[in-house]
Design an enzyme around this catalytic site. Sequence first.
Site, PDB file in Angstrom:
ATOM      1  N   SER A 187       0.353   0.626   5.582  1.00 59.27           N
ATOM      2  CA  SER A 187      -0.765  -0.222   5.182  1.00 59.27           C
ATOM      3  C   SER A 187      -0.839  -1.545   5.927  1.00 59.27           C
ATOM      4  CB  SER A 187      -0.706  -0.475   3.678  1.00 59.27           C
ATOM      5  OG  SER A 187       0.556  -1.006   3.321  1.00 59.27           O
ATOM      6  N   HIS A 215      -3.593   5.308   2.077  1.00 62.24           N
ATOM      7  CA  HIS A 215      -4.534   4.761   3.069  1.00 62.24           C
ATOM      8  C   HIS A 215      -5.063   5.843   4.003  1.00 62.24           C
ATOM      9  CE1 HIS A 215      -4.342   0.422   2.302  1.00 62.24           C
ATOM     10  NE2 HIS A 215      -3.104   0.661   1.901  1.00 62.24           N
ATOM     11  N   LYS A 246      -8.686   3.374  -3.693  1.00 59.89           N
ATOM     12  CA  LYS A 246      -9.100   2.905  -2.364  1.00 59.89           C
ATOM     13  C   LYS A 246     -10.355   3.696  -1.943  1.00 59.89           C
ATOM     14  CE  LYS A 246      -4.286   1.724  -1.252  1.00 59.89           C
ATOM     15  NZ  LYS A 246      -4.221   0.379  -1.777  1.00 59.89           N
TER      16      LYS A 246
HETATM   17  C1  PLP Z   1       0.751   3.125   0.578  1.00 60.15           C
HETATM   18  C2  PLP Z   1       0.396   2.714  -0.816  1.00 60.15           C
HETATM   19  N1  PLP Z   1       0.938   3.385  -1.846  1.00 60.15           N
HETATM   20  C3  PLP Z   1       0.650   3.062  -3.121  1.00 60.15           C
HETATM   21  C4  PLP Z   1      -0.205   2.018  -3.417  1.00 60.15           C
HETATM   22  C5  PLP Z   1      -0.476   1.678  -4.852  1.00 60.15           C
HETATM   23  O1  PLP Z   1      -1.746   2.120  -5.205  1.00 60.15           O
HETATM   24  P1  PLP Z   1      -2.300   1.847  -6.677  1.00 60.15           P
HETATM   25  O2  PLP Z   1      -3.185   0.639  -6.567  1.00 60.15           O
HETATM   26  O3  PLP Z   1      -3.062   3.081  -7.025  1.00 60.15           O
HETATM   27  O4  PLP Z   1      -1.132   1.637  -7.554  1.00 60.15           O
HETATM   28  C6  PLP Z   1      -0.805   1.301  -2.389  1.00 60.15           C
HETATM   29  C7  PLP Z   1      -1.722   0.177  -2.693  1.00 60.15           C
HETATM   30  O5  PLP Z   1      -1.696  -0.875  -2.138  1.00 60.15           O
HETATM   31  C8  PLP Z   1      -0.493   1.649  -1.048  1.00 60.15           C
HETATM   32  O6  PLP Z   1      -1.023   0.965  -0.029  1.00 60.15           O
END
Ligand code: PLP
Length: 399
Positions: A187, A215, A246
């Site tokens: 990310s 992502h 997202k």
């Molecule tokens: C790679 C990754 N995994 C998990 C998450 C967590 O997502 P959630 O907002 O659904 O908890 C994010 C969010 O920033 C992320 O970028």
Amino acid sequence: MTSPLEQRIGPELEQLVRDGTYKRLNFLESPQASRVRMEGKGEIIILSSNNYLGLSNEPSVVRAGKEGLDRFGAGTASVRFICGTFTIHRALETACARLVGTPAALSFGSAWNANEAVTGTLLTEHDLVISDQLNHASIIDGIRLAKAVTKCHTAVYQHGDLADLDAKLTAARDRRVKMVITDGVFSMEGAIAKLPDLIEVCRRHEAVLVVDDSHATGVLGDTGRGTAEHFGMVGEVDIITSTLGKALGGAAGGFVSASAAVCDYLTQRARPQLFSNALPPTVAASSLASIEYLEAHPERVAALRENARYFRDQLLGLGFKPLPGETPIVPVILGETAAAIRMSDLLLAEGIFVTGFGYPVVPQGQARVRCQLSATHTREDLDQALAAFRKVGRQLRLI
Ligand SMILES: Cc1ncc(COP(=O)(O)O)c(C=O)c1O
């Protein structure tokens, strides 16, 4: 009298302000979109949201959420196995599994919870989990939790370094279950995991591969099915975790996609599933509508890719040095955290919202502004943002 807690955190907060690293929240008065109304600031172009496909304000998605609320009410008022599971959750999970190409899926209140469930539930003291050095915080914390609770063994391999992963798996050959876990798209970098190599190494070592596609879902591959589609390997990843917060509508929620047995086991045992309420039906319904929209409109994925290509090329043309890549995450490295926050503030004064990230979210000295493109940015939006980058970049002597 201030409590010992307040006495400790008060000075820390003041220090953040002095260091220029204090995060100020900006309040939006309109739906998430390419252009929003920001309280006290008027119309702003958002260049830092995960609304990759622009579905958070897509009429059919919003309508589905309202219908979900009307049909199912606000929620079950308890966890799924105690109070019943709405049929909309089953329909959503079927769609998640179909989208990413696994036999089954199970939804969670967030992808954070989904990641926590995978490591915290599936491992034991006989097992090992190996994590890419740059994995998301939810994976890191999920592993810390698993280590404390299950006593599983843990290791970290250098970012994207398959030789290091191979060596660590060789050293761990006696562990019963070996789990390798990686972001599909990292990310903060926008880099894509080397999936074909990861699959080859995991198969050779009989390791389970977990890919967090938060992502990548809706973003990678011609039809947005994620990292596996990008590499022509749909159906070859053991476990995929992803978010509904997202590209898929942007509300909240996450899921684990895997075999029926893994999803069943998580249904029986995962603590974030057993002791926390399911997604609100509103969100289950809007997320399902987002998946259906994506399946019917692959041109949104193509538009996203084209916007990312255009923006990256134009930034290079202006003299910036964005990290190279092919995803809609376009980070511009600035060095110190305060520099990233200053750039972000100056851009906001020009009507462009791009967040600055510093340590500890990214390594020390690699603070950055991270631009994220959406399929619904128009050329006019992007050109206006680029003009602001040129002005602020010159002001800060970056270009
Ligand atoms: C790679 C990754 N995994 C998990 C998450 C967590 O997502 P959630 O907002 O659904 O908890 C994010 C969010 O920033 C992320 O970028």
